[in-house]
Write a protein that holds these residues in place. Structure first.
Motif: not given
Length: 151
Positions: A135-139, A144-149
């Motif tokens: 999992r990678v989280l972009f803040f 806000t944030f976006t999660e990438y799996r």
């Protein structure tokens, strides 16, 4: 009481525990020139001031020229949240190819490109080749944030 520039230069020399000759050599001027400035015979030239500020980067130009503020600049350490662009940590640099530049145009529908699984991660931890990103989280700056799996 407002000090003249010659008095501020003298205060600087005393603060740094420097002799006239040592100071003159360090900034590349004649010792007699320092003597003339400190005696009040001559005013420091722009070239002299520039050499002094260049050699002593922590010296405050505002203090030297106008007598305002502290003698030395205050250096503030940036915090994690002051940084504009993400820093590249050594453990994330690929051992097989040079690091690439960061791409700010992340598209949530596509996701970022993933490195090939056979690529070795350069870290002291010998078990890194067994670990996989789950999992990678972009803040973002708008909180806000976006999660990438990865699939």
């Amino acid at each position: 009481m407002i000090l003249e520039m010659k008095d501020r230069i003298l205060a600087f020399l005393q603060n740094e525990n420097k002799s006239y000759a040592q100071f003159a050599e360090e900034i590349g001027v004649q010792p007699s020139g320092i003597s003339h400035i400190l005696s009040g015979r001559n005013n420091p030239s722009l070239d002299f001031v520039i050499k002094m500020l260049h050699k002593y980067s922590s010296l405050s130009a505002d203090w030297l020229l106008f007598g305002r503020g502290p003698m030395h600049k205050t250096v503030s350490q940036p915090t994690l949240f002051d940084m504009e662009a993400p820093a590249v940590r050594p453990e994330t640099i690929s051992a097989t190819k040079p690091p690439e530049t960061f791409n700010n145009t992340f598209e949530p529908s596509k996701g970022p490109e993933m490195a090939p699984e056979e690529e070795i991660i350069a870290t002291p931890n010998a078990l890194n080749h067994l670990r996989k990103i789950t999992r990678v989280l972009f803040f973002y700056s708008d909180k806000t944030f976006t999660e990438y799996r990865p699939s």
